[in-house]
Design a protein around this motif. Sequence first.
Motif, PDB file in Angstrom:
ATOM      1  N   HIS A  87      40.140  -3.373 -50.193  1.00 48.89           N
ATOM      2  CA  HIS A  87      40.496  -2.372 -49.178  1.00 48.89           C
ATOM      3  C   HIS A  87      40.031  -0.975 -49.582  1.00 48.89           C
ATOM      4  O   HIS A  87      39.955  -0.084 -48.760  1.00 48.89           O
ATOM      5  N   TRP A  88      39.692  -0.771 -50.858  1.00 45.05           N
ATOM      6  CA  TRP A  88      39.175   0.507 -51.337  1.00 45.05           C
ATOM      7  C   TRP A  88      37.701   0.681 -50.976  1.00 45.05           C
ATOM      8  O   TRP A  88      37.096   1.685 -51.301  1.00 45.05           O
ATOM      9  N   GLN A  89      37.115  -0.288 -50.273  1.00 48.56           N
ATOM     10  CA  GLN A  89      35.689  -0.267 -49.955  1.00 48.56           C
ATOM     11  C   GLN A  89      35.262   1.020 -49.263  1.00 48.56           C
ATOM     12  O   GLN A  89      34.197   1.551 -49.539  1.00 48.56           O
ATOM     13  N   ASP A  90      36.065   1.534 -48.363  1.00 46.37           N
ATOM     14  CA  ASP A  90      35.684   2.718 -47.593  1.00 46.37           C
ATOM     15  C   ASP A  90      36.314   4.002 -48.110  1.00 46.37           C
ATOM     16  O   ASP A  90      36.147   5.055 -47.506  1.00 46.37           O
ATOM     17  N   ASP A  91      37.045   3.921 -49.193  1.00 48.69           N
ATOM     18  CA  ASP A  91      37.756   5.091 -49.711  1.00 48.69           C
ATOM     19  C   ASP A  91      36.928   5.850 -50.738  1.00 48.69           C
ATOM     20  O   ASP A  91      36.098   5.277 -51.438  1.00 48.69           O
ATOM     21  N   GLN A  92      37.188   7.144 -50.810  1.00 47.69           N
ATOM     22  CA  GLN A  92      36.657   7.953 -51.910  1.00 47.69           C
ATOM     23  C   GLN A  92      37.610   7.758 -53.089  1.00 47.69           C
ATOM     24  O   GLN A  92      38.805   8.007 -52.965  1.00 47.69           O
ATOM     25  N   LEU A  93      37.100   7.297 -54.190  1.00 51.02           N
ATOM     26  CA  LEU A  93      37.933   7.012 -55.355  1.00 51.02           C
ATOM     27  C   LEU A  93      37.731   8.071 -56.422  1.00 51.02           C
ATOM     28  O   LEU A  93      36.701   8.741 -56.472  1.00 51.02           O
ATOM     29  N   CYS A  94      38.721   8.200 -57.276  1.00 55.33           N
ATOM     30  CA  CYS A  94      38.640   9.058 -58.451  1.00 55.33           C
ATOM     31  C   CYS A  94      38.850   8.190 -59.682  1.00 55.33           C
ATOM     32  O   CYS A  94      39.760   7.356 -59.705  1.00 55.33           O
ATOM     33  N   VAL A  95      38.008   8.397 -60.671  1.00 51.13           N
ATOM     34  CA  VAL A  95      38.215   7.786 -61.980  1.00 51.13           C
ATOM     35  C   VAL A  95      38.700   8.900 -62.887  1.00 51.13           C
ATOM     36  O   VAL A  95      38.109   9.982 -62.937  1.00 51.13           O
ATOM     37  N   ILE A  96      39.788   8.638 -63.580  1.00 51.72           N
ATOM     38  CA  ILE A  96      40.458   9.662 -64.382  1.00 51.72           C
ATOM     39  C   ILE A  96      40.611   9.142 -65.804  1.00 51.72           C
ATOM     40  O   ILE A  96      41.024   8.004 -66.015  1.00 51.72           O
ATOM     41  N   LYS A  97      40.285   9.975 -66.764  1.00 50.65           N
ATOM     42  CA  LYS A  97      40.535   9.647 -68.170  1.00 50.65           C
ATOM     43  C   LYS A  97      41.350  10.779 -68.763  1.00 50.65           C
ATOM     44  O   LYS A  97      40.952  11.942 -68.724  1.00 50.65           O
ATOM     45  N   VAL A  98      42.505  10.436 -69.298  1.00 55.60           N
ATOM     46  CA  VAL A  98      43.426  11.420 -69.871  1.00 55.60           C
ATOM     47  C   VAL A  98      43.398  11.298 -71.389  1.00 55.60           C
ATOM     48  O   VAL A  98      43.529  10.198 -71.930  1.00 55.60           O
ATOM     49  N   LYS A  99      43.204  12.432 -72.046  1.00 59.20           N
ATOM     50  CA  LYS A  99      43.268  12.499 -73.516  1.00 59.20           C
ATOM     51  C   LYS A  99      44.124  13.701 -73.857  1.00 59.20           C
ATOM     52  O   LYS A  99      43.629  14.828 -73.869  1.00 59.20           O
ATOM     53  N   LYS A 102      34.192  11.356 -59.252  1.00 63.86           N
ATOM     54  CA  LYS A 102      34.175  10.686 -57.953  1.00 63.86           C
ATOM     55  C   LYS A 102      33.498   9.332 -58.100  1.00 63.86           C
ATOM     56  O   LYS A 102      32.564   9.178 -58.890  1.00 63.86           O
ATOM     57  N   ALA A 103      33.961   8.370 -57.297  1.00 54.67           N
ATOM     58  CA  ALA A 103      33.366   7.034 -57.343  1.00 54.67           C
ATOM     59  C   ALA A 103      33.586   6.334 -56.001  1.00 54.67           C
ATOM     60  O   ALA A 103      34.452   6.736 -55.217  1.00 54.67           O
ATOM     61  N   THR A 104      32.788   5.308 -55.779  1.00 55.65           N
ATOM     62  CA  THR A 104      32.988   4.435 -54.623  1.00 55.65           C
ATOM     63  C   THR A 104      32.960   2.990 -55.109  1.00 55.65           C
ATOM     64  O   THR A 104      32.304   2.661 -56.106  1.00 55.65           O
ATOM     65  N   LEU A 105      33.676   2.141 -54.399  1.00 55.89           N
ATOM     66  CA  LEU A 105      33.729   0.727 -54.750  1.00 55.89           C
ATOM     67  C   LEU A 105      32.429   0.049 -54.328  1.00 55.89           C
ATOM     68  O   LEU A 105      32.018   0.141 -53.173  1.00 55.89           O
ATOM     69  N   VAL A 106      31.778  -0.619 -55.275  1.00 54.63           N
ATOM     70  CA  VAL A 106      30.578  -1.402 -54.987  1.00 54.63           C
ATOM     71  C   VAL A 106      30.986  -2.820 -54.616  1.00 54.63           C
ATOM     72  O   VAL A 106      30.569  -3.363 -53.596  1.00 54.63           O
ATOM     73  N   GLN A 107      31.825  -3.417 -55.476  1.00 54.99           N
ATOM     74  CA  GLN A 107      32.289  -4.778 -55.219  1.00 54.99           C
ATOM     75  C   GLN A 107      33.450  -5.119 -56.137  1.00 54.99           C
ATOM     76  O   GLN A 107      33.660  -4.482 -57.156  1.00 54.99           O
ATOM     77  N   GLN A 108      34.186  -6.142 -55.728  1.00 60.48           N
ATOM     78  CA  GLN A 108      35.202  -6.717 -56.606  1.00 60.48           C
ATOM     79  C   GLN A 108      34.623  -7.998 -57.164  1.00 60.48           C
ATOM     80  O   GLN A 108      33.977  -8.765 -56.443  1.00 60.48           O
ATOM     81  N   ILE A 119      42.193   4.678 -61.928  1.00 62.86           N
ATOM     82  CA  ILE A 119      41.395   4.720 -60.706  1.00 62.86           C
ATOM     83  C   ILE A 119      42.373   4.821 -59.550  1.00 62.86           C
ATOM     84  O   ILE A 119      43.359   4.069 -59.482  1.00 62.86           O
ATOM     85  N   CYS A 120      42.120   5.774 -58.648  1.00 62.07           N
ATOM     86  CA  CYS A 120      43.010   5.930 -57.502  1.00 62.07           C
ATOM     87  C   CYS A 120      42.212   6.330 -56.273  1.00 62.07           C
ATOM     88  O   CYS A 120      41.123   6.892 -56.383  1.00 62.07           O
ATOM     89  N   ALA A 121      42.761   6.005 -55.112  1.00 63.44           N
ATOM     90  CA  ALA A 121      42.168   6.397 -53.834  1.00 63.44           C
ATOM     91  C   ALA A 121      42.894   7.643 -53.366  1.00 63.44           C
ATOM     92  O   ALA A 121      43.933   7.578 -52.715  1.00 63.44           O
ATOM     93  N   ALA A 122      42.352   8.786 -53.760  1.00 63.41           N
ATOM     94  CA  ALA A 122      42.932  10.075 -53.373  1.00 63.41           C
ATOM     95  C   ALA A 122      41.791  11.072 -53.285  1.00 63.41           C
ATOM     96  O   ALA A 122      40.786  10.928 -53.980  1.00 63.41           O
TER      97      ALA A 122
END
Length: 161
Positions: A74-86, A94-100, A139-142
């Motif tokens: 369902h994240w196929q059409d969403d703008q995703l964020c990849v976050i790394k916390v240190k 920014k990222a988009t879903l290519v495939q599951q 990874i979140c859809a926000a």
Amino acid sequence: SCEGELNSVLCMALLKRLLRCQSFMANLTDFDRMKNTVLFSHCTAPINVNNDLYDILSHFESGKGVALDVNMEHWQDDQLCVIKVKGRDVVVCKATLVQQLHSHCRCRTQIELRVQDSNADATLTQRFIESTLGNHHLICAAPHEEVVQMFKVLGFRVTLF
């Protein structure tokens, strides 16, 4: 949280509470520099992220117990964020879903993402990997801007990709 990793679990709670965003804690398990894609996988994933569509499988590393393969399509059409916390430093990309994917040779919930930046730089994937070494990316859809603003307001040092 996985392995008692408190930075990620705290940020997952903040994303849910402040942005009403479910997040997926995952490990970077493969990448393709030519396509600017990164594969993330984990044996834990939020089951309520897609109307409770998931399969129960064995845990990848041990073959014992259970792990979830959650449908993230369902994240196929969403703008995703990849976050790394240190600590107090956060990398946001920014990222988009290519495939599951559904390989039995990885942790059970698996998604391939295309990482993006405004420069469309061919070295982006390599730079992203070098900047986010270690396990447990979120990874979140926000909206990207809202994620960045949230971390800045909370006093984190934010690096953008």
